[in-house]
Design an enzyme around this catalytic site. Structure first.
Site, PDB file in Angstrom:
ATOM      1  N   SER A  91       0.666  -1.387  -0.023  1.00 57.17           N
ATOM      2  CA  SER A  91      -0.034   0.063   0.114  1.00 57.17           C
ATOM      3  C   SER A  91       0.823   1.343   0.020  1.00 57.17           C
ATOM      4  O   SER A  91       0.073   2.282   0.010  1.00 57.17           O
ATOM      5  CB  SER A  91      -0.881  -0.052   1.184  1.00 57.17           C
ATOM      6  OG  SER A  91      -2.133  -0.850   0.861  1.00 57.17           O
ATOM      7  N   ARG A 326      -1.001   9.132   5.342  1.00 55.08           N
ATOM      8  CA  ARG A 326      -1.694   9.369   6.798  1.00 55.08           C
ATOM      9  C   ARG A 326      -0.644  10.020   7.682  1.00 55.08           C
ATOM     10  O   ARG A 326       0.804  10.028   7.450  1.00 55.08           O
ATOM     11  CB  ARG A 326      -1.826   7.999   7.348  1.00 55.08           C
ATOM     12  CG  ARG A 326      -0.906   7.186   7.724  1.00 55.08           C
ATOM     13  CD  ARG A 326      -1.577   5.798   8.255  1.00 55.08           C
ATOM     14  NE  ARG A 326      -1.999   4.888   7.065  1.00 55.08           N
ATOM     15  CZ  ARG A 326      -2.791   3.892   7.163  1.00 55.08           C
ATOM     16  NH1 ARG A 326      -3.095   3.416   8.393  1.00 55.08           N
ATOM     17  NH2 ARG A 326      -2.984   3.403   6.448  1.00 55.08           N
TER      18      ARG A 326
END
Length: 385
Positions: A91, A326
């Site tokens: 990811s 993030r």
């Protein structure tokens, strides 16, 4: 590639991921590096003591480079992990894809806005079971607020990669359309914009939008816009190629079978098209540090798109999710770091950097099991020391 300058107030961001066990640095920097990274080295050793075959890490801090390793790259030969090893980054592909989408939004020739709906670019594709691409924006794809079901949670899909069934399906591959259809067989988790839930389906669709907007594969756009300009010599977008090129360790998995008796298997080779734009890239610790540093310093996006990327959806507990990246505020010292973590069969990776991009670290484990708290401990060790 256009290089963009960004006010430093907007580039106050970084990531999360860390570790180490042996240090390699220029002789002049060795004493300071060894002292600073001793806690990180201990955290890396803790990961391998807990059962991960091997871990590698690289930090870039100012002009200083430090490498750390613990354990082995190959359980059969005992070959150690090497700083130049390539590995599947899962990811961590997402920040690459989000960057390309935001670059397209910044370039007038493509007529793309992140507030366009999915249906404007992929008409009629997202329909059925309460799913409606006319109500989902590209921004919601990139921020995981679309509500779309994550195709990897589908029981039939998951069964192919759990337990010994993996070896019957490792070379099957999948098209983006097939992966989207798997997701659309399920109802959405919530209405678009009404919540947050991590879904790989979002980035499969984002990759398809890149291809529709440019007429080129998302792989070629990532290569043209990011890999080649930044000189990421160890980074590839493999498509359906099942092997890991260049120097690399083996990738190990328990095939998501729990319990102390679960066997460890070599899963290095498989067709990564089942991850596609959500997680297929192969890279190195050095290349990931270069990429994240450039991203944080505003070298890949103009100010407006940079601000969009790092405007986070509050996840609680000091965490936010921007567009493909993030943040986390570390409890041990209050430092905020931005970045991404990943898991793909046989490989777990985290990359982290300070707000100004001066302190960056990438950690990779060549196993896909183990307590994530150990990785968090390594992050805290590196950035809080």
């Amino acid at each position: 590639m256009t290089t963009y300058a960004l006010p430093r107030a907007l580039i106050a961001v970084a990531l999360a991921g860390v570790v180490a066990a042996t240090a390699a640095a220029p002789a002049s920097a060795a004493p300071r590096a060894a002292s600073h990274h001793s806690a990180t080295r201990d955290a890396l050793d803790a990961i391998t003591r807990a059962g991960t075959p091997g871990v590698l890490a690289r930090t870039d801090r100012g002009g200083e480079v430090w490498h750390g390793t613990s354990g082995v790259a190959d359980l059969r030969t005992g070959r150690p992990r090497l700083p130049r090893d390539r590995f599947r980054i899962g990811s961590l592909t997402k920040p690459f894809i989000a960057t390309v989408v935001l670059q397209l939004a910044a370039e007038p020739g493509y007529g793309l806005s992140i507030d366009d709906t999915v249906d404007e670019w992929l008409p009629g594709l997202v329909r059925g079971n309460g799913n409606d691409g006319r109500r989902i924006t590209l921004r919601q794809l990139l921020q995981h607020t679309s509500g779309l079901y994550d195709y990897i949670d589908d029981e039939v899909f998951r069964a192919k990669f759990t337990g010994p069934a993996f070896f019957s399906h490792r070379y099957d591959g999948a098209t983006p359309e097939e992966l989207v259809r798997t997701a659309l067989a399920h109802r959405p988790l919530f209405g678009p914009g009404d919540g947050w839930s991590y879904s790989n389906t979002n980035y499969i669709l984002a990759g398809m939008v890149i291809e529709k907007a440019t007429g080129n594969s998302y792989a070629s756009e990532v290569e043209r816009r990011i890999i080649r300009p930044l000189g990421l010599r160890g980074t590839t977008v493999p498509g359906t190629s099942s092997s890991v090129p260049g120097p690399h360790g083996r990738h190990y998995s328990k095939l998501y079978v729990d319990g102390p008796a679960a066997r460890v298997y070599d899963v290095t080779d498989f067709d990564p098209s089942v991850s596609g734009a959500s997680g297929e890239i192969i890279s190195t610790a050095r290349d990931l540090n270069v990429f994240v540093r450039a991203l944080l310093r505003g070298e890949l996006l103009p100010p407006a798109q940079q601000q969009e990327m790092f405007t986070g959806h509050d996840l609680g507990d000091g965490r936010t999710y921007g567009l493909g990246i993030r943040s986390q505020t570390l409890k041990a010292c209050g430092v905020t770091v931005w970045g991404h973590s990943s898991e793909i069969p046989g490989s777990m990776t985290r990359t982290a950097a300070t707000a100004d991009g001066e302190h960056v670290i990438t950690l990779n484990r060549n196993g896909d099991w183990g307590d994530p708290a150990l990785e968090q401990a390594a992050v805290e060790a590196e950035f809080c020391g």
